[in-house]
Enzyme design. Structure first.
Site, short mmCIF file in Angstrom:
data_model
loop_
_atom_site.label_atom_id
_atom_site.label_comp_id
_atom_site.label_asym_id
_atom_site.label_seq_id
_atom_site.Cartn_x
_atom_site.Cartn_y
_atom_site.Cartn_z
N GLU A 162 0.14 -0.95 -9.19
CA GLU A 162 -1.09 -1.66 -8.83
C GLU A 162 -2.06 -1.77 -10.02
O GLU A 162 -3.19 -1.28 -9.97
CB GLU A 162 -1.78 -0.99 -7.63
CG GLU A 162 -0.94 -1.04 -6.37
CD GLU A 162 -1.69 -0.61 -5.11
OE1 GLU A 162 -2.67 0.14 -5.22
OE2 GLU A 162 -1.31 -1.05 -4.01
N GLU A 315 4.77 -2.10 -0.66
CA GLU A 315 4.11 -1.01 0.06
C GLU A 315 3.28 -1.57 1.20
O GLU A 315 2.60 -2.58 1.06
CB GLU A 315 3.19 -0.22 -0.89
CG GLU A 315 3.96 0.49 -1.98
CD GLU A 315 3.05 1.21 -2.96
OE1 GLU A 315 1.97 1.65 -2.56
OE2 GLU A 315 3.43 1.29 -4.13
C1 GLA Z 1 -1.16 1.63 -2.60
C2 GLA Z 1 -0.76 2.54 -3.73
C3 GLA Z 1 -0.17 3.82 -3.20
C4 GLA Z 1 -1.10 4.44 -2.18
C5 GLA Z 1 -1.37 3.45 -1.08
C6 GLA Z 1 -2.33 3.97 -0.03
O1 GLA Z 1 -0.03 1.09 -1.98
O2 GLA Z 1 0.17 1.92 -4.57
O3 GLA Z 1 0.02 4.71 -4.28
O4 GLA Z 1 -2.28 4.83 -2.79
O5 GLA Z 1 -1.94 2.27 -1.64
O6 GLA Z 1 -2.55 3.02 0.98
#
Ligand code: GLA
Ligand code: ZN
Length: 677
Positions: A162, A315
């Protein structure tokens, strides 16, 4: 063309050809005893999990001291997954540097616009321009690539996590200046582009040029815009340098990073061509029944970024997240509904954060596929059932979502439209994009979210809700929509500025006024509501935004009645000889009226939803390949009416034949193919 993966590069098919739709999660074994790993893998197999992202936050375990790598544990983890038939999406752990990095090199930690240097103790505290960070990040990526590049179990690479941090430190200032030199060539050109004659901002030497740090009052908007462009490119450079190292050691294995949909700091349109697989993280709010429309829009963006090719949800939450003030969990039905929505909208994979719920750390109250209470839970049973039904959808793998409607969205335009000193803060880009999208969602028509540089020739209707910044080079492509007989719908405050965010002079929308048959001279944020009269839309009350528009060749579809704007057009349509139509909406219309406009544009373009299926507006109907998905967004039962040649369909999810009026449970889903008699 942007948005398309370079030909010859590895694709998602490298995985899905073997295992079908991807189903999996982030797996963080470094948080657990090896005994738990074995239980994990057994549970994964039982649940139909076929891919895991490994190591995404394991830097400090992989490299506990600078240059000392400990990888025996990771060897075991990767082998274990591989021996169990679970594909590994191996992550580089560079989103969260170990404490030693920031302690040894304080300048590797990011600085805010107010000059505060970030500390370790969370994650993402690195400065994207720091030579020390970049060197160490590349080093750990290289060690992993060398060691696992040829491991048969490692089937995808996942760089960082991210990307989104922005830093205002001296390293970044230097990087910004380098980027500006490349973009503008000379200081003279930079002074012109930034309009520095205003407020005595003229730059005389490059070293005077800085990122838009904390300042007493409004900062130069083009400086801010260029800085956003730079910050996105800078993060992309981090991705690319790791991607290249991985490519050297693992040619033929797709490389990706997880995107975040409409994520403000990163212009994914510039990223997408460099991702072998478009992977997106999606967190719909299960407590908000309307959020499903935003999520659907985000999926259409991901597919647009992939150039229409299959993409993956990297995710999502299985139950509750832990970062909203009040974290309502998804029900089991919502877990399934959300996952299948992504598949319906072109995803070839549905993955989750995370496999097993952490017991420690900042995310210990976040749901996972294996909850703290273990596998004997409703959530985990839903996970197992869902794995089995995804296996029954294998025939959608690789298929596309047909779309005759394009929705034009652009990051620099978003950035420019929402600078602080604009006519009204009530006109916001994402709410506008969503408002124009909602009637398309309700109509069940396929929509590609694309950039203004896309080839629009394949679309019969092109909708640009608030395309505030339009570069000169993109004008012709948008005009062509109407010139070749298509329908173009422009929303308020569109095409106002050029690539440097300078206002175009003349009656607006300057490059399109002749096309929409009307022109304007003043944006009018409203003190009091105004009423519109319209044969098409009925009586409409507008609360926040109108424009002083006059008709010139087009027809007023809605006109202001009374007040200072009395008689001004608020919605105009211009029908052209070749059958094309240009529409302009110069008001913030309430949802019903806007839906009327969008439906009229669909009619004009002769675009309809999937044939043979009728349902209430809150049943999302999506056609992917030869499968028609019906997804009940309501927490109440709905009925889907099936017609078609013989009216007999087959539901891939249940294996049953269905016909006529088919009940759909609350949050229920059908995946229908027509039975050929
Ligand atoms: C994102 C991040 C994860 C985690 C989730 C929590 O997907 O990549 O590492 O922090 O959010 O919702
Ligand atoms: Zn920095």
């Amino acid at each position: 063309m942007t948005g398309t993966v370079a030909s010859g590069a590895p694709t998602l098919a490298a995985l899905t050809d073997d295992v079908g739709l991807l189903y999996g999660a982030d797996w963080n074994p470094e948080q657990w005893h090896p005994d738990v790993w074995r239980e994990d893998v057994a549970l994964m197999r039982a649940a139909g999990v076929n891919v895991v992202t490994v190591g995404v936050f394991a830097w400090a375990t992989i490299e506990p001291r600078p240059g000392r790598f400990e990888l025996d544990w990771l060897d075991r983890v990767v082998d274990l997954a591989h021996d169990s038939g679970i594909l590994v999406d191996l992550a580089t752990p560079t989103a969260s540097p170990p404490p030693w990095l920031g302690v040894l090199w304080p300048s590797s930690r990011a600085v805010t616009a107010d000059g505060v240097r970030m500390s370790h103790g969370s994650r993402n505290h690195f400065c994207p321009s720091s030579p020390h960070y970049r060197e160490r990040a590349l080093a750990v990526a290289r060690v992993l690539a060398e060691r696992y590049g040829e491991h048969p179990g490692v089937r995808m690479w996942h760089v960082g996590n991210e990307y989104g941090q922005v830093c205002w430190c001296e390293h970044c200032a230097e990087g910004f200046r380098t980027w500006l030199r490349a973009r503008h060539g000379s200081l003279d050109e930079l002074n012109r582009a930034w309009g520095t004659a205003f407020w005595s901002q003229r730059y005389d030497e490059w070293r005077e040029v800085i990122p838009p740090r904390a300042a007493p009052y409004l900062v130069n908007p083009t400086q801010v815009l260029d800085h956003r462009r730079f910050a996105s490119d800078q993060l992309l450079a981090l991705y690319l340098e790791q991607r290249d190292v991985i490519r050297e050691h693992a040619p033929g294995v797709p490389v990706t990073t997880n995107l975040m949909g409409f994520h403000h700091p990163t212009d994914y349109r510039r990223w997408a061509p460099h991702l072998d697989v478009v992977a997106d993280d999606v967190y719909g709010d299960p407590a908000d029944p309307h959020d499903v429309v935003r999520v659907a829009l985000t999926h259409d963006l991901a597919r647009g970024l992939a150039g229409g090719a299959p993409w993956v949800v990297m995710e999502q939450a299985a139950g509750a997240v832990n970062w909203r003030p009040h974290n309502v969990p998804k029900t089991s039905a919502q877990l399934r509904l959300d996952s299948l929505r992504a598949i319906a909208r072109g995803a070839d994979g549905s993955c989750f954060f995370q496999w097993r719920a952490s017991t420690a750390g900042a995310e210990r109250y976040h749901s996972a596929l294996v909850p703290h209470a273990g596998p004997d839970t409703a959530l985990h049973r839903a996970v197992v059932e869902h794995g089995a039904e995804l296996a029954r959808l294998r025939e959608v793998v690789g298929t596309r979502v047909p779309a005759r409607v394009a929705l034009v969205f652009d990051w620099p335009s978003w950035w420019a439209a929402e600078e602080p000193a604009s006519p009204s803060q009530r006109l916001r880009v994402l709410p506008q994009v969503l408002a124009y999208y909602r009637p398309l969602w309700e109509a069940g028509v396929g929509v590609d979210v694309v950039g203004p540089d896309a080839d629009l020739d394949a679309y019969d209707l092109v909708v640009a809700p608030q395309l505030h910044l339009v570069e000169d080079v993109h004008v012709a492509g948008l005009r062509r929509v109407v010139e070749r007989g298509g329908v173009l719908l422009l929303g308020p405050f569109s095409a106002v500025v050029d690539r440097d965010a300078h206002v175009r002079t003349g009656r607006f929308p300057v490059p399109f006024a002749d096309l929409v048959g009307a022109s304007g001279e003043e944006w009018v944020p409203l003190a009091d509501p105004v009423d519109l009269r319209s044969d098409l839309l009925g009586d409409v009350r507008v609360h926040d935004w109108a424009e002083r528009l006059r008709v010139e060749g087009g027809e007023a579809v809605a006109t202001v009645v009374g007040g200072d704007l009395d008689g001004c057009a608020a919605v105009v349509r211009h029908r052209h000889a070749g059958g094309g139509q240009g529409w302009y909406v110069g008001a913030l219309l309430p949802p019903d009226a806007l839906a009327g406009v969008v439906r009229a544009c669909l009619d004009a373009a002769d675009v309809t939803g999937p044939a043979g299926v009728r349902a209430a507006a809150d049943v999302e109907v999506v056609r992917r390949g030869h499968v028609t998905f019906c997804l009940n967004a309501a927490d109440r039962p709905r009925t889907v009416h099936l017609t078609g040649a013989d009216g007999v369909w087959h539901d891939l999810l249940t294996g049953a034949d269905v016909a006529g009026d088919v009940p759909l449970a609350p949050h229920g889903v059908l995946a229908l193919i027509e039975r050929t008699p």
